[in-house]
Design a protein around this motif. Structure first.
Motif, PDB file in Angstrom:
ATOM      1  N   VAL A 166       0.914  -1.121  -0.033  1.00  0.00           N
ATOM      2  CA  VAL A 166      -0.104   0.013  -0.062  1.00  0.00           C
ATOM      3  C   VAL A 166       0.973   1.209  -0.045  1.00  0.00           C
ATOM      4  CG1 VAL A 166      -1.800   1.267   1.079  1.00  0.00           C
ATOM      5  CG2 VAL A 166      -1.833  -1.280   1.221  1.00  0.00           C
ATOM      6  N   VAL A 167       0.722   2.132  -0.949  1.00  0.00           N
ATOM      7  CA  VAL A 167       1.597   3.359  -1.155  1.00  0.00           C
ATOM      8  C   VAL A 167       0.649   4.586  -1.088  1.00  0.00           C
ATOM      9  CG1 VAL A 167       3.442   4.150  -2.474  1.00  0.00           C
ATOM     10  CG2 VAL A 167       3.104   1.897  -2.428  1.00  0.00           C
ATOM     11  N   ASP A 168       0.838   5.284  -0.255  1.00  0.00           N
ATOM     12  CA  ASP A 168       0.087   6.647  -0.346  1.00  0.00           C
ATOM     13  C   ASP A 168       0.745   7.612   0.536  1.00  0.00           C
ATOM     14  OD1 ASP A 168      -1.809   8.996   0.307  1.00  0.00           O
ATOM     15  OD2 ASP A 168      -3.474   7.376  -0.682  1.00  0.00           O
ATOM     16  N   ASP A 169       0.694   8.751   0.318  1.00  0.00           N
ATOM     17  CA  ASP A 169       1.567   9.853   1.185  1.00  0.00           C
ATOM     18  C   ASP A 169       0.678  10.293   2.297  1.00  0.00           C
ATOM     19  OD1 ASP A 169       0.062  11.105  -0.693  1.00  0.00           O
ATOM     20  OD2 ASP A 169       1.163  12.996  -0.460  1.00  0.00           O
ATOM     21  N   GLU A 170      -0.776   9.996   2.369  1.00  0.00           N
ATOM     22  CA  GLU A 170      -1.708  10.508   3.407  1.00  0.00           C
ATOM     23  C   GLU A 170      -1.457   9.195   4.427  1.00  0.00           C
ATOM     24  OE1 GLU A 170      -5.299  12.174   2.608  1.00  0.00           O
ATOM     25  OE2 GLU A 170      -4.681  12.276   0.411  1.00  0.00           O
ATOM     26  N   ARG A 171      -0.941   9.355   5.513  1.00  0.00           N
ATOM     27  CA  ARG A 171      -0.776   8.506   6.596  1.00  0.00           C
ATOM     28  C   ARG A 171      -2.091   7.571   6.939  1.00  0.00           C
ATOM     29  NH1 ARG A 171       2.406   5.602   9.598  1.00  0.00           N
ATOM     30  NH2 ARG A 171       2.108   5.352  11.804  1.00  0.00           N
ATOM     31  N   SER A 172      -3.121   8.521   7.163  1.00  0.00           N
ATOM     32  CA  SER A 172      -4.300   7.998   7.759  1.00  0.00           C
ATOM     33  C   SER A 172      -5.084   7.049   6.727  1.00  0.00           C
ATOM     34  CB  SER A 172      -5.357   9.232   7.889  1.00  0.00           C
ATOM     35  OG  SER A 172      -5.443   9.763   6.781  1.00  0.00           O
ATOM     36  N   ILE A 173      -4.960   7.112   5.407  1.00  0.00           N
ATOM     37  CA  ILE A 173      -5.169   6.366   4.393  1.00  0.00           C
ATOM     38  C   ILE A 173      -4.552   5.033   4.461  1.00  0.00           C
ATOM     39  CG2 ILE A 173      -5.607   6.095   2.016  1.00  0.00           C
ATOM     40  CD1 ILE A 173      -6.382   8.935   1.751  1.00  0.00           C
ATOM     41  N   VAL A 174      -3.132   5.234   4.448  1.00  0.00           N
ATOM     42  CA  VAL A 174      -2.281   3.945   4.684  1.00  0.00           C
ATOM     43  C   VAL A 174      -2.950   3.174   5.806  1.00  0.00           C
ATOM     44  CG1 VAL A 174      -0.008   3.117   4.931  1.00  0.00           C
ATOM     45  CG2 VAL A 174      -0.552   5.129   3.335  1.00  0.00           C
ATOM     46  N   ILE A 175      -2.934   3.652   6.992  1.00  0.00           N
ATOM     47  CA  ILE A 175      -3.218   3.030   8.113  1.00  0.00           C
ATOM     48  C   ILE A 175      -4.612   2.275   7.832  1.00  0.00           C
ATOM     49  CG2 ILE A 175      -3.818   3.218  10.657  1.00  0.00           C
ATOM     50  CD1 ILE A 175      -1.820   5.523  10.799  1.00  0.00           C
ATOM     51  N   ALA A 176      -5.368   2.917   7.581  1.00  0.00           N
ATOM     52  CA  ALA A 176      -6.922   2.364   7.535  1.00  0.00           C
ATOM     53  C   ALA A 176      -6.940   1.177   6.513  1.00  0.00           C
ATOM     54  CB  ALA A 176      -7.968   3.301   6.755  1.00  0.00           C
ATOM     55  N   ILE A 177      -6.359   1.346   5.239  1.00  0.00           N
ATOM     56  CA  ILE A 177      -6.156   0.281   4.337  1.00  0.00           C
ATOM     57  C   ILE A 177      -5.356  -0.943   4.687  1.00  0.00           C
ATOM     58  CG2 ILE A 177      -5.370  -0.456   1.815  1.00  0.00           C
ATOM     59  CD1 ILE A 177      -5.834   2.467   1.097  1.00  0.00           C
ATOM     60  N   ALA A 178      -4.315  -0.786   5.458  1.00  0.00           N
ATOM     61  CA  ALA A 178      -3.594  -1.872   5.972  1.00  0.00           C
ATOM     62  C   ALA A 178      -4.234  -2.656   7.090  1.00  0.00           C
ATOM     63  CB  ALA A 178      -2.309  -1.124   6.437  1.00  0.00           C
ATOM     64  N   TYR A 179      -4.997  -1.915   7.845  1.00  0.00           N
ATOM     65  CA  TYR A 179      -5.717  -2.482   8.897  1.00  0.00           C
ATOM     66  C   TYR A 179      -6.815  -3.452   7.962  1.00  0.00           C
ATOM     67  CZ  TYR A 179      -8.842  -3.144  12.681  1.00  0.00           C
ATOM     68  OH  TYR A 179      -9.720  -3.592  13.910  1.00  0.00           O
ATOM     69  N   ALA A 180      -7.563  -2.846   7.350  1.00  0.00           N
ATOM     70  CA  ALA A 180      -8.720  -3.651   7.009  1.00  0.00           C
ATOM     71  C   ALA A 180      -8.121  -4.986   6.079  1.00  0.00           C
ATOM     72  CB  ALA A 180      -9.417  -2.613   5.907  1.00  0.00           C
ATOM     73  N   LEU A 181      -7.196  -4.667   5.282  1.00  0.00           N
ATOM     74  CA  LEU A 181      -6.526  -5.829   4.448  1.00  0.00           C
ATOM     75  C   LEU A 181      -5.873  -6.957   5.637  1.00  0.00           C
ATOM     76  CD1 LEU A 181      -4.714  -3.982   1.469  1.00  0.00           C
ATOM     77  CD2 LEU A 181      -6.992  -5.431   1.514  1.00  0.00           C
ATOM     78  N   ARG A 182      -5.278  -6.350   6.439  1.00  0.00           N
ATOM     79  CA  ARG A 182      -4.774  -7.466   7.330  1.00  0.00           C
ATOM     80  C   ARG A 182      -5.886  -8.265   8.053  1.00  0.00           C
ATOM     81  NH1 ARG A 182      -0.645  -2.791   9.235  1.00  0.00           N
ATOM     82  NH2 ARG A 182       1.356  -3.720   7.678  1.00  0.00           N
ATOM     83  N   ARG A 183      -7.171  -7.468   8.645  1.00  0.00           N
ATOM     84  CA  ARG A 183      -8.231  -8.141   8.888  1.00  0.00           C
ATOM     85  C   ARG A 183      -8.476  -9.484   7.969  1.00  0.00           C
ATOM     86  NH1 ARG A 183     -13.052  -4.931  11.567  1.00  0.00           N
ATOM     87  NH2 ARG A 183     -13.424  -7.214  11.856  1.00  0.00           N
ATOM     88  N   GLU A 184      -8.236  -9.122   6.755  1.00  0.00           N
ATOM     89  CA  GLU A 184      -8.728 -10.189   5.640  1.00  0.00           C
ATOM     90  C   GLU A 184      -7.677 -11.209   5.363  1.00  0.00           C
ATOM     91  OE1 GLU A 184     -11.818 -10.397   4.216  1.00  0.00           O
ATOM     92  OE2 GLU A 184     -12.335  -8.937   5.401  1.00  0.00           O
ATOM     93  N   GLY A 185      -6.718 -11.376   6.280  1.00  0.00           N
ATOM     94  CA  GLY A 185      -5.594 -12.181   5.915  1.00  0.00           C
ATOM     95  C   GLY A 185      -4.532 -11.813   4.851  1.00  0.00           C
ATOM     96  N   PHE A 186      -4.271 -10.553   4.574  1.00  0.00           N
ATOM     97  CA  PHE A 186      -3.414 -10.217   3.570  1.00  0.00           C
ATOM     98  C   PHE A 186      -2.091  -9.806   4.339  1.00  0.00           C
ATOM     99  CE2 PHE A 186      -7.121  -9.651   1.064  1.00  0.00           C
ATOM    100  CZ  PHE A 186      -6.667 -10.001  -0.180  1.00  0.00           C
ATOM    101  N   GLN A 187      -0.835 -10.002   4.116  1.00  0.00           N
ATOM    102  CA  GLN A 187       0.482  -9.613   4.586  1.00  0.00           C
ATOM    103  C   GLN A 187       0.307  -8.147   3.885  1.00  0.00           C
ATOM    104  OE1 GLN A 187       3.881 -12.214   4.297  1.00  0.00           O
ATOM    105  NE2 GLN A 187       2.670 -14.004   3.819  1.00  0.00           N
ATOM    106  N   VAL A 188       0.801  -7.231   4.567  1.00  0.00           N
ATOM    107  CA  VAL A 188       0.725  -5.875   4.099  1.00  0.00           C
ATOM    108  C   VAL A 188       1.846  -5.152   4.665  1.00  0.00           C
ATOM    109  CG1 VAL A 188      -0.467  -3.564   4.101  1.00  0.00           C
ATOM    110  CG2 VAL A 188      -1.918  -5.802   4.317  1.00  0.00           C
TER     111      VAL A 188
END
Length: 230
Positions: free
Chosen positions: A7-29
């Motif tokens: 996940v690549v984005d210069d807005e940290r809040s967006i990165v954190i939200a996406i990474a959290y949601a994907l990790r909950r689905e079993g992805f390595q992020v």
């Protein structure tokens, strides 16, 4: 296969939200805040899916797409604040597979990442031979993703290459425009089938006379690559 997403984005809040949601689905992020860091992580982390912001300082998402040396086994989902069809087409031509405009629903993003990952898995599992395909004076080399006409290298965009490769790999098979959109672009593509015609025209132009003979229009149906009269 591991489920790795970068996940690549210069807005940290967006990165954190996406990474959290994907990790909950079993992805390595893994995450990055800029294009240079993203390109370094591609080499070490080897993601199957790339969630990539377009508008970043330094290297833009488009620049990152241009610099990716080997796209095989990587699906790219672009994120942008723009909703301009020209920007969308540019991203897809540079090799992106899907596109979302900010703000977006995180559940939809997760669903798209999941679908893109399945597509990448399927493409790797059923990857065709890397052997060069030679038809007339045209040589298509899948392992290096390059095309030559009578020994001279021709520069194609990622989507132009994938479209040409599909057609020559199954020469004489006729594909409808809808089939080509599905097989080459892979996900819902709302620009319309005219984009196939435009890509075919560009490939023909770049390949010159060989391209005009190789890529045939089947009127009322679609396109095919032919070995006849070559």
């Amino acid at each position: 296969m591991d489920k790795r997403v970068l996940v690549v984005d210069d807005e940290r809040s967006i990165v954190i939200a996406i990474a959290y949601a994907l990790r909950r689905e079993g992805f390595q992020v893994e995450t990055a805040a800029d294009g240079e860091a993203a390109l370094r992580l591609v080499e070490s982390f080897k993601p199957q899916v790339f969630v990539l912001d377009v508008m970043m300082p330094g290297l833009s998402g488009y620049d990152v797409c241009r610099r990716l040396e080997n796209r095989r086994g990587i699906g790219i989902l672009l994120l942008t604040v723009k909703n301009d069809i020209v920007d969308k087409v540019l991203g897809l031509e540079l090799g992106a597979d899907d596109y979302m405009t900010k703000p977006f629903d995180i559940r939809e993003l997760v669903a798209r990442v999941r679908a893109l990952h399945r597509r990448v898995e399927k493409s790797v599992e059923h990857a065709p031979s890397d052997s060069p395909i030679i038809i007339g004076g045209v040589t298509v080399n899948p392992s290096h993703r390059d095309v030559q006409v009578t020994g001279e290298k021709v520069g194609l965009t990622p989507k132009e290459f994938e479209l040409l490769h599909l057609l020559v790999l199954h020469s004489e098979r006729v594909y409808t425009r809808e089939e080509l959109l599905d097989l080459v672009w892979g996900l819902d593509y709302d620009v319309g089938t005219r984009t196939v015609d435009i890509h075919i025209q560009r490939i023909r132009s770049k390949l010159g006379d060989e391209g005009q003979r190789l890529l045939q229009t089947v009127y009322g149906v679609g396109y095919k690559a032919t070995r006849e009269s070559l």
